[in-house]
Write a protein that holds these residues in place. Structure first.
Motif, PDB file in Angstrom:
ATOM      1  N   THR A 112       0.751  -1.264   0.043  1.00 21.72           N
ATOM      2  CA  THR A 112      -0.045  -0.241  -0.048  1.00 21.72           C
ATOM      3  C   THR A 112       0.844   1.200  -0.089  1.00 21.72           C
ATOM      4  OG1 THR A 112      -1.932   1.172   1.144  1.00 21.72           O
ATOM      5  CG2 THR A 112      -0.225  -0.002   2.555  1.00 21.72           C
ATOM      6  N   LEU A 113       0.396   2.250  -0.560  1.00 21.18           N
ATOM      7  CA  LEU A 113       0.955   3.579  -0.836  1.00 21.18           C
ATOM      8  C   LEU A 113       0.837   4.524   0.502  1.00 21.18           C
ATOM      9  CD1 LEU A 113       1.154   4.517  -4.537  1.00 21.18           C
ATOM     10  CD2 LEU A 113       2.565   2.873  -3.110  1.00 21.18           C
ATOM     11  N   VAL A 114      -0.417   4.197   1.244  1.00 21.25           N
ATOM     12  CA  VAL A 114      -0.939   4.934   2.237  1.00 21.25           C
ATOM     13  C   VAL A 114      -1.118   4.026   3.323  1.00 21.25           C
ATOM     14  CG1 VAL A 114      -2.186   6.913   2.965  1.00 21.25           C
ATOM     15  CG2 VAL A 114      -1.453   6.876   0.872  1.00 21.25           C
ATOM     16  N   ASP A 115      -2.479   3.780   3.716  1.00 22.48           N
ATOM     17  CA  ASP A 115      -2.958   2.892   4.971  1.00 22.48           C
ATOM     18  C   ASP A 115      -2.796   1.452   4.431  1.00 22.48           C
ATOM     19  OD1 ASP A 115      -3.075   5.288   6.438  1.00 22.48           O
ATOM     20  OD2 ASP A 115      -5.447   5.185   6.079  1.00 22.48           O
ATOM     21  N   PRO A 116      -2.681   0.492   5.634  1.00 25.34           N
ATOM     22  CA  PRO A 116      -2.872  -0.826   5.421  1.00 25.34           C
ATOM     23  C   PRO A 116      -4.116  -1.484   5.330  1.00 25.34           C
ATOM     24  CG  PRO A 116      -2.302  -0.153   7.826  1.00 25.34           C
ATOM     25  CD  PRO A 116      -2.430   0.915   7.168  1.00 25.34           C
ATOM     26  N   ARG A 117      -4.163  -2.393   4.308  1.00 23.59           N
ATOM     27  CA  ARG A 117      -5.579  -3.120   3.968  1.00 23.59           C
ATOM     28  C   ARG A 117      -5.669  -4.353   4.578  1.00 23.59           C
ATOM     29  NH1 ARG A 117      -3.817  -1.961  -2.256  1.00 23.59           N
ATOM     30  NH2 ARG A 117      -1.883  -2.877  -1.368  1.00 23.59           N
ATOM     31  N   LEU A 118      -6.641  -4.898   4.606  1.00 24.34           N
ATOM     32  CA  LEU A 118      -7.042  -6.295   4.806  1.00 24.34           C
ATOM     33  C   LEU A 118      -6.899  -6.830   3.653  1.00 24.34           C
ATOM     34  CD1 LEU A 118     -10.601  -6.083   6.737  1.00 24.34           C
ATOM     35  CD2 LEU A 118      -8.087  -6.513   7.825  1.00 24.34           C
ATOM     36  N   ASN A 119      -6.032  -8.185   3.771  1.00 28.31           N
ATOM     37  CA  ASN A 119      -6.111  -8.951   2.414  1.00 28.31           C
ATOM     38  C   ASN A 119      -7.027  -9.692   2.075  1.00 28.31           C
ATOM     39  OD1 ASN A 119      -5.760 -11.266   4.052  1.00 28.31           O
ATOM     40  ND2 ASN A 119      -3.589 -11.231   3.839  1.00 28.31           N
ATOM     41  N   HIS A 120      -7.188 -10.551   1.180  1.00 25.24           N
ATOM     42  CA  HIS A 120      -8.210 -11.286   0.521  1.00 25.24           C
ATOM     43  C   HIS A 120      -8.902 -12.183   1.710  1.00 25.24           C
ATOM     44  CE1 HIS A 120     -11.072 -13.463  -1.980  1.00 25.24           C
ATOM     45  NE2 HIS A 120     -10.355 -14.640  -1.723  1.00 25.24           N
ATOM     46  N   GLN A 121      -7.976 -12.905   2.231  1.00 27.90           N
ATOM     47  CA  GLN A 121      -8.530 -13.697   3.473  1.00 27.90           C
ATOM     48  C   GLN A 121      -8.848 -13.087   4.480  1.00 27.90           C
ATOM     49  OE1 GLN A 121      -6.545 -17.508   3.599  1.00 27.90           O
ATOM     50  NE2 GLN A 121      -5.905 -17.467   1.528  1.00 27.90           N
ATOM     51  N   GLN A 122      -8.185 -12.197   4.999  1.00 29.48           N
ATOM     52  CA  GLN A 122      -8.464 -11.236   6.208  1.00 29.48           C
ATOM     53  C   GLN A 122     -10.037 -10.794   5.952  1.00 29.48           C
ATOM     54  OE1 GLN A 122      -5.137  -8.991   6.358  1.00 29.48           O
ATOM     55  NE2 GLN A 122      -4.345 -10.030   8.305  1.00 29.48           N
ATOM     56  N   SER A 123     -10.232 -10.281   4.692  1.00 31.52           N
ATOM     57  CA  SER A 123     -11.410  -9.860   4.379  1.00 31.52           C
ATOM     58  C   SER A 123     -12.737 -10.573   4.843  1.00 31.52           C
ATOM     59  CB  SER A 123     -11.510  -9.142   3.124  1.00 31.52           C
ATOM     60  OG  SER A 123     -10.698  -8.099   2.861  1.00 31.52           O
ATOM     61  N   LEU A 124     -12.454 -12.012   4.157  1.00 30.34           N
ATOM     62  CA  LEU A 124     -13.442 -12.892   4.318  1.00 30.34           C
ATOM     63  C   LEU A 124     -13.562 -13.403   5.783  1.00 30.34           C
ATOM     64  CD1 LEU A 124     -12.771 -15.186   1.130  1.00 30.34           C
ATOM     65  CD2 LEU A 124     -14.235 -13.331   1.332  1.00 30.34           C
ATOM     66  N   GLU A 125     -12.593 -13.588   6.496  1.00 30.11           N
ATOM     67  CA  GLU A 125     -12.387 -13.832   8.032  1.00 30.11           C
ATOM     68  C   GLU A 125     -13.235 -12.831   8.536  1.00 30.11           C
ATOM     69  OE1 GLU A 125      -8.951 -14.886   9.503  1.00 30.11           O
ATOM     70  OE2 GLU A 125      -9.783 -15.754  11.466  1.00 30.11           O
ATOM     71  N   MET A 126     -13.038 -11.455   8.291  1.00 35.04           N
ATOM     72  CA  MET A 126     -13.754 -10.597   8.943  1.00 35.04           C
ATOM     73  C   MET A 126     -15.281 -10.677   8.573  1.00 35.04           C
ATOM     74  SD  MET A 126     -13.444  -6.462   8.491  1.00 35.04           S
ATOM     75  CE  MET A 126     -13.885  -5.644   9.988  1.00 35.04           C
ATOM     76  N   ALA A 127     -15.588 -10.831   7.337  1.00 36.80           N
ATOM     77  CA  ALA A 127     -17.034 -11.143   6.896  1.00 36.80           C
ATOM     78  C   ALA A 127     -17.696 -11.997   7.849  1.00 36.80           C
ATOM     79  CB  ALA A 127     -17.044 -11.583   5.288  1.00 36.80           C
ATOM     80  N   PHE A 128     -17.068 -13.341   8.103  1.00 32.44           N
ATOM     81  CA  PHE A 128     -17.711 -14.237   8.866  1.00 32.44           C
ATOM     82  C   PHE A 128     -17.938 -13.990  10.370  1.00 32.44           C
ATOM     83  CE2 PHE A 128     -16.170 -17.628   5.658  1.00 32.44           C
ATOM     84  CZ  PHE A 128     -17.416 -18.345   5.613  1.00 32.44           C
ATOM     85  N   GLN A 129     -16.928 -13.062  10.872  1.00 31.59           N
ATOM     86  CA  GLN A 129     -17.299 -12.624  12.321  1.00 31.59           C
ATOM     87  C   GLN A 129     -18.169 -11.497  12.205  1.00 31.59           C
ATOM     88  OE1 GLN A 129     -14.483 -12.947  15.025  1.00 31.59           O
ATOM     89  NE2 GLN A 129     -13.045 -14.426  14.131  1.00 31.59           N
ATOM     90  N   VAL A 130     -18.294 -10.828  11.218  1.00 34.50           N
ATOM     91  CA  VAL A 130     -19.114  -9.802  11.502  1.00 34.50           C
ATOM     92  C   VAL A 130     -20.720 -10.243  11.113  1.00 34.50           C
ATOM     93  CG1 VAL A 130     -19.993  -7.383  10.500  1.00 34.50           C
ATOM     94  CG2 VAL A 130     -17.584  -7.939  10.737  1.00 34.50           C
ATOM     95  N   ALA A 131     -20.659 -11.479  10.323  1.00 35.20           N
ATOM     96  CA  ALA A 131     -21.973 -12.088  10.084  1.00 35.20           C
ATOM     97  C   ALA A 131     -22.323 -12.481  11.428  1.00 35.20           C
ATOM     98  CB  ALA A 131     -21.584 -13.251   9.074  1.00 35.20           C
ATOM     99  N   GLU A 132     -21.671 -13.167  12.306  1.00 36.85           N
ATOM    100  CA  GLU A 132     -22.005 -13.444  13.463  1.00 36.85           C
ATOM    101  C   GLU A 132     -22.471 -12.614  14.556  1.00 36.85           C
ATOM    102  OE1 GLU A 132     -19.112 -16.115  15.243  1.00 36.85           O
ATOM    103  OE2 GLU A 132     -18.985 -17.411  13.641  1.00 36.85           O
ATOM    104  N   MET A 133     -21.886 -11.243  14.125  1.00 34.18           N
ATOM    105  CA  MET A 133     -22.290 -10.248  15.236  1.00 34.18           C
ATOM    106  C   MET A 133     -23.638  -9.741  14.751  1.00 34.18           C
ATOM    107  SD  MET A 133     -19.063  -7.952  15.368  1.00 34.18           S
ATOM    108  CE  MET A 133     -17.497  -8.848  15.345  1.00 34.18           C
TER     109      MET A 133
END
Ligand code: PEP
Ligand code: MN
Length: 449
Positions: A425-446
């Motif tokens: 990244t040239l500015v802020d750090p991004r979730l990668n593909h897998q971290q993004s999906l993992e986040m979706a699973f966790q937020v889905a539970e919330m």
């Protein structure tokens, strides 16, 4: 539908020019800026007002708890990466997340990219010094180049025109990927199955198999999968460089209202949300759905004043507050804001940005974030809204569809040494593909109730 083109000067729309505009580049050549503005003003709109109106109605549903917004993409898009592969990977990631979230929420997910215009960045310092050499800071590809050379760091107005052209090409590809078979629900689900084959994600097995059963159930019932081959997708960016936004503003021929046609949704950043500043003035005058980032120093009075200024008619879906408090502060900083807005009966779509309040520097010197902090802020966001009886309306994340190593943690455990592997990244750090999906699973539970 058609739009009439920009008149030379509009007293209302140009009022911002008499106000303080923070974070604007210092263009070295006034005549080149005028030429770039004229070129943009004569260009076709990137998006049409009717589509921004549709988005406003979707965001209104999110404000009522009848939909959930997923807004994601790079911190800063770059011209060099506006190619089909990178765009496809990002779209795929957002669509995969959306399927998981739709199941968790049992609600439609409104899909929006930080894409096709996210080319300008507010900076904490105007300059950058390396090895005793000081040059202007990188402000995004719309303004100057990232390379640390005097030539590249000089703001170049022609980049405004390049940003428009590359945004138009990006939006074209985004549309192709979201309306062709690529977005087919069964196809997206198949990709999620691929993700689940990694044993690191075994704990999401239950949710994944529930989605699997839901899709087979729909199939067995004879659901019309043809209708699920296309998704509705919107684009958004921070409305930072006002010369760009103004030049792409057009009057809707249906109503005569001005729309910023550079994107469906525009937001004002945490650093440019001054009530008497140029950004608030300009965005108060366009008819698009708009957002404002709110950091931990926001007072209830600030939030109320912004809402009254930006949405005087209290139109549902018009105003989104994107809170970015930090995991350690959200549980104290957010309740006074949501309570004040609720008490005044003001309609806002509340969205969490769990990225920008959680930025740290790793021991090895990388600007990064911890996956656990990011998730904790989202958890805090849901807790606060549930306690206040208000509606958690969406999630705003910096992500990429590629296997970068910019955010610490996740089940694949990126550690400090791992950041060096693929930090792009040239500015802020991004979730990668897998971290993004993992986040979706966790937020889905919330989201499950
Ligand atoms: C961003 O969204 O990249 C950003 C700069 O955010 P904020 O305005 O919340 O700091
Ligand atoms: Mn950012």
């Amino acid at each position: 539908m058609t739009t009439t083109s920009e008149p030379e000067v509009d007293p209302g729309l140009d009022n911002f020019r008499s106000l303080v505009a923070l974070q604007q580049p210092t263009w070295p050549d006034a005549s080149a800026l005028v030429a770039a503005r004229e070129q943009l003003a004569a260009s076709a709109p990137l998006v049409v007002p009717a589509a921004s109106d549709t988005l406003r109605s979707r965001l209104a549903a999110a404000s009522r708890g009848e939909a959930f917004l997923l807004q994601g993409g790079d911190c800063a898009e770059t011209f060099a990466e506006a190619n089909a592969d990178r765009i496809r990977n990002k779209i795929r990631t957002i669509l995969q997340m959306a399927v998981i979230l739709t199941h968790g929420a049992s609600m439609p997910v409104v899909k929006m990219g930080r894409m096709a215009g996210q080319y300008a960045k507010p900076r904490s310092s105007d300059d950058e010094t390396r090895d005793g050499v000081t040059l202007p800071a990188y402000r995004g590809d719309m303004i100057n180049g990232h390379a640390f050379t005097p030539g590249s760091r000089v703001p170049d107005p022609q980049r405004l025109v390049d940003a428009y052209r590359i945004s138009a090409a990006t939006w074209n590809v985004v549309r192709a990927f979201t309306t062709g078979g690529f977005a087919d629900l069964r196809q997206v689900h198949e990709w999620n199955r691929g993700f689940m084959r990694n044993p690191a994600y075994a704990r999401y097995e239950r949710t994944a198999s529930e989605i699997d059963r839901a899709i087979r159930f729909m199939d067995a019932c004879g659901a019309d999968f043809d209708a699920l081959r296309t998704v509705e997708f919107f684009v958004s960016h921070e409305a930072l460089v006002l010369d760009y936004e103004r030049a792409l503003t057009r009057f809707d021929s249906r109503t005569g209202d001005p729309y910023d046609t550079s994107g469906h949704f525009l937001w004002i950043g945490e650093r440019t949300r001054q009530l008497d500043g140029a950004h608030v003035d300009f965005l108060s005058r366009i008819a698009n759905p708009i957002g404002v980032k709110l950091g931990p120093t926001t007072s209830p009075d600030d939030a109320l004043a912004l809402a009254r200024r930006l949405n005087p008619d209290d139109e549902p879906g018009r105003l989104t507050f994107i809170t970015r408090m930090g995991a350690g502060r959200i549980r104290e900083a957010l309740p006074p804001l949501v309570e004040a807005v609720a008490r005044e009966g003001i309609t806002v779509t509340w969205v969490t940005d769990p990225m920008h309040g959680n930025t740290i520097t790793s021991d090895s010197g990388y600007k990064t974030r911890r996956f656990d902090d990011v998730l904790d802020e989202v958890r805090g966001f849901f807790e606060v809204h549930r306690a206040a009886g208000t509606v958690p309306g969406g999630l705003h994340v910096e992500l990429t569809g590629d296997d970068v190593t910019e955010v610490l943690g996740g089940s694949e455990e990126i550690d400090d040494a791992g950041l060096a592997l693929r930090y792009e990244t040239l500015v802020d750090p991004r979730l990668n593909h897998q971290q993004s999906l993992e986040m979706a699973f966790q937020v889905a539970e919330m989201l499950r109730r």
